[in-house]
Design a protein around this motif. Structure first.
Motif, PDB file in Angstrom:
ATOM      1  N   LYS A  38      39.093  56.233 109.166  1.00  0.00           N
ATOM      2  CA  LYS A  38      39.201  54.983 109.925  1.00  0.00           C
ATOM      3  C   LYS A  38      39.970  55.188 111.215  1.00  0.00           C
ATOM      4  N   LYS A  39      41.062  55.941 111.154  1.00  0.00           N
ATOM      5  CA  LYS A  39      41.917  56.149 112.330  1.00  0.00           C
ATOM      6  C   LYS A  39      41.229  56.974 113.402  1.00  0.00           C
ATOM      7  N   ASP A  40      40.599  58.089 112.992  1.00  0.00           N
ATOM      8  CA  ASP A  40      40.002  59.016 113.962  1.00  0.00           C
ATOM      9  C   ASP A  40      38.543  58.718 114.262  1.00  0.00           C
ATOM     10  N   GLY A  41      37.962  57.740 113.564  1.00  0.00           N
ATOM     11  CA  GLY A  41      36.573  57.403 113.819  1.00  0.00           C
ATOM     12  C   GLY A  41      35.605  58.487 113.404  1.00  0.00           C
ATOM     13  N   LYS A  42      35.949  59.222 112.365  1.00  0.00           N
ATOM     14  CA  LYS A  42      35.068  60.297 111.882  1.00  0.00           C
ATOM     15  C   LYS A  42      34.490  59.910 110.527  1.00  0.00           C
ATOM     16  N   PRO A  43      33.329  60.464 110.144  1.00  0.00           N
ATOM     17  CA  PRO A  43      32.742  60.154 108.837  1.00  0.00           C
ATOM     18  C   PRO A  43      33.672  60.566 107.694  1.00  0.00           C
ATOM     19  N   LEU A  44      33.551  59.851 106.584  1.00  0.00           N
ATOM     20  CA  LEU A  44      34.421  60.110 105.432  1.00  0.00           C
ATOM     21  C   LEU A  44      34.229  61.522 104.894  1.00  0.00           C
ATOM     22  N   GLN A  45      32.984  62.005 104.856  1.00  0.00           N
ATOM     23  CA  GLN A  45      32.740  63.365 104.363  1.00  0.00           C
ATOM     24  C   GLN A  45      33.498  64.382 105.218  1.00  0.00           C
ATOM     25  N   GLN A  46      33.489  64.186 106.532  1.00  0.00           N
ATOM     26  CA  GLN A  46      34.200  65.109 107.410  1.00  0.00           C
ATOM     27  C   GLN A  46      35.703  65.034 107.177  1.00  0.00           C
ATOM     28  N   ALA A  47      36.227  63.823 106.957  1.00  0.00           N
ATOM     29  CA  ALA A  47      37.657  63.667 106.703  1.00  0.00           C
ATOM     30  C   ALA A  47      38.062  64.398 105.421  1.00  0.00           C
ATOM     31  N   LEU A  48      37.235  64.328 104.389  1.00  0.00           N
ATOM     32  CA  LEU A  48      37.534  65.029 103.133  1.00  0.00           C
ATOM     33  C   LEU A  48      37.602  66.536 103.343  1.00  0.00           C
ATOM     34  N   VAL A  49      36.670  67.052 104.137  1.00  0.00           N
ATOM     35  CA  VAL A  49      36.645  68.497 104.396  1.00  0.00           C
ATOM     36  C   VAL A  49      37.811  68.903 105.286  1.00  0.00           C
ATOM     37  N   ASP A  50      38.097  68.097 106.326  1.00  0.00           N
ATOM     38  CA  ASP A  50      39.192  68.419 107.249  1.00  0.00           C
ATOM     39  C   ASP A  50      40.536  68.437 106.541  1.00  0.00           C
ATOM     40  N   LEU A  51      40.712  67.546 105.568  1.00  0.00           N
ATOM     41  CA  LEU A  51      41.971  67.509 104.811  1.00  0.00           C
ATOM     42  C   LEU A  51      42.032  68.586 103.734  1.00  0.00           C
ATOM     43  N   LYS A  52      40.936  69.333 103.593  1.00  0.00           N
ATOM     44  CA  LYS A  52      40.868  70.456 102.652  1.00  0.00           C
ATOM     45  C   LYS A  52      41.112  70.027 101.201  1.00  0.00           C
TER      46      LYS A  52
END
Length: 605
Positions: A38-52
């Motif tokens: 929500k904060k960075d405006g990125k898809p949820l799947q990408q956020a899950l991967v970015d947070l490892k």
């Protein structure tokens, strides 16, 4: 007894249910990813991967197995632009889907959520093709779309400029007078949030800045050019410096906006908007996609109006690890050996970086400071201005224009005198410009401090000669200097499109003239151009380094004759690699081209 629903009508579990209830990740991890999304405006799947919290291939397999769709790894295939363009960019971004193949009347569609049959039907009606949905991770989809249509920032820039042009056209049609609203906002807003109701001037300034950020420019040039013979040809030209080369923006600013644009930038930089006769300097702090961005602003009056240059200050560049800066292994070892045993006044001397403006001297010095920065070391710097803030380092802004009384000013020399009484281990002075600063820097180096600084010379041996030409005693220079690092930057070949080929006779002659051996059967890479590098064939830059480490023979030579030529000959005898030689080694490594090396080295060596 309630009969279970037929298998084809069973509700497929959503991503949260699959991951959390399946105990692949915790509820807290999922909520954290939602917040980042929500904060960075990125898809949820990408956020899950970015947070490892879950590997991307595992996420792909789990979702594919649960939802019953075939998966496609878009990171492993090259999708033809004409296939991607079967769908409009806006639709692809909105629905997170992209075509990746076509066979006869069938279109294979990668989707972040292939369960949505309404989207599949809609695309089938739009294209007249039989759509075969596949599962793909959302950030892979966006990367393919970006590669063909360009980054989303580019679309936002076009949207902003188009909005201004429409407003102008409407104003002319209505016969209304042009008026520009200039207002300083009290609160920082994210410029990537396109506001259709914002004033035209604000839209244009946001478009200028977004355009720079989207192509990773280092500088923005806003320049007015008037055509006295034809007023329609007068324009405000916007240019970006990318990888050291100026590139025109995809849009121009209407001529009648020139003063309003300058005034808006002045307001943002806290400058005097009524003063148009003298140069002014300032800084701008904005937010783009949630990240703070800072600009150093220079305004200068020209015959056609005020011209502006904004230097984008990338704070990430000063946190770079010196070990990933592109030094050849032997050069890196020699440089880091100069910092061994630092602390407790045990390692002292002067280390100088040299090269022209924009050659990366400051970034390299900051990398050196990061390498030696630790709690038991006191580091203090004198900079004009302080461009980046570094944790654990005391940074002093030097301003020679500030008068402290008759005959007094706060320059590098004044700062260095004060530093000597502050008990530092490491001192950095931004630049050695005169004899007084050079003398105090060497004095600090002689009294138990490791001193870093820069000087403007073409190569490393010339820096030693320049110090003696400033009037410093030869024995002081010889006994105090530790090392000189000369540096240039060459454009780095785009890894996605570089082509391999045999070296030409001219290239082989260049290698031979510089004393660099070309292995038998060696291939060289050349620039081609693709969507990733915007057709230039280059993306990023690579450093070319010349490290001169002083030894007893070089010190004796300085006492006899500090001329650059004999010093260079001795240094090369002990293994010093010139800038051209270092660059050509990187040509053999496939990092850049001979043409770039010859341009970066500036002269025959």
């Amino acid at each position: 007894m309630v009969q279970p629903a037929p298998k084809g009508l069973q509700r497929k579990r959503n991503m949260r249910e699959i991951l959390v209830e399946g105990k692949l990740i915790s509820e807290e991890q999922y909520k954290a990813a939602e917040e980042v999304s929500k904060k960075d405006g990125k898809p949820l799947q990408q956020a899950l991967v970015d947070l490892k919290v879950i590997p991307e291939l595992k996420l792909l397999k789990v979702l594919a197995d649960e939802w019953g769709f075939k998966a496609v790894d878009l990171s492993k295939i090259q999708v033809a632009p004409e296939i991607v363009q079967l769908l409009p960019e806006q639709l692809a971004r909105k629905q997170l889907c992209v075509p990746f193949a076509r066979q006869d009347n069938a279109m294979f569609l990668a989707m972040s959520d292939p369960r949505d049959f309404l989207i599949v039907e809609d695309i089938s009606l739009r294209t007249g093709l039989d759509v075969k949905p596949y599962l793909a991770l959302s950030h892979w989809v966006l990367k393919v779309v970006d590669g063909v249509y360009g980054k989303q920032d580019s679309a936002q820039v076009a949207q902003l400029v188009e909005s201004v042009q429409q407003s102008q056209s409407q104003a002319k049609a209505d016969g209304s007078e042009e008026s520009f609203s200039l207002a300083a906002t009290e609160e920082k807003k994210d410029i990537s949030d396109v506001d259709a109701s914002a004033p035209e001037v604000e839209k244009l300034v946001n478009a200028i800045i977004l355009g720079a950020l989207s192509i990773k420019a280092s500088d923005i040039h806003v320049e007015p050019f008037e055509d006295a013979n034809n007023a329609k040809n007068s324009k405000v030209l916007v240019r970006y410096r990318v990888d050291g080369m100026l590139r025109a923006a995809s849009f121009t600013i209407p001529w009648n906006f020139r003063q309003a644009i300058a005034a808006k930038i002045k307001i943002m930089a806290s400058l005097n908007i009524t003063e148009r006769r003298i140069p002014q300097s300032g800084r701008i702090q904005i937010i783009a996609k949630g990240n703070p961005i800072e600009f150093r602003v220079e305004m200068v009056p020209t015959v056609y109006g005020e011209s502006c240059v904004m230097r984008i200050l990338d704070r990430a560049s000063v946190r770079v690890d010196i070990k990933i800066m592109g030094f050849m292994p032997d050069t890196e070892k020699k440089l880091l050996d100069q910092f061994a045993g630092i602390g407790g006044k045990k390692n002292f001397g002067l280390v100088i970086g040299c090269g022209p403006t924009g050659s990366g001297k400051s970034t390299t010095l900051y990398a050196c400071l990061n390498y030696v920065n630790r709690p038991d070391i006191k580091i203090i710097t004198a900079e004009n201005p302080v461009e980046y803030n570094i944790d654990g380092i005391i940074q002093v802004p030097v301003n020679p224009d500030v008068k402290l009384g008759e005959g007094k000013k706060f320059d590098f020399a004044s700062a260095l005198r004060s530093f000597m009484r502050l008990d530092p281990d490491v001192i950095m002075v931004g630049e050695i410009r005169d004899e007084e600063t050079a003398h105090i820097a060497l004095e600090a180096a002689m009294t138990g401090h490791l001193v870093f600084s820069t000087i403007h010379t073409n190569d490393a041996p010339s820096a030693l000669e320049r110090l003696t030409q400033m009037g410093l005693p030869r024995f002081v220079v010889a006994n105090t200097m530790k090392a000189v690092l000369a540096q240039r930057l060459a454009r780095r070949l785009c890894k996605d499109c570089k082509e391999e080929g045999d070296p030409t006779p001219e290239e082989l002659a260049t290698f031979e003239a510089s004393g660099v051996k070309v292995p038998a059967g060696a291939k060289l890479f050349r620039a081609k151009g693709c969507d990733v590098c915007k057709g230039t064939g280059y993306k990023g830059r690579v450093g070319m380094h010349e490290l001169l480490v002083l030894n007893d023979e070089i010190r004796l030579q300085l006492l006899k004759d500090p001329s650059a030529i004999p010093v260079k000959e001795i240094a090369m005898k002990y293994g010093m690699r010139t800038i051209a030689m270092d660059g050509l080694e990187k040509v053999l490594m496939g990092l850049t081209t001979v043409k770039e090396v010859l341009g970066g080295a500036a002269e025959k060596e």
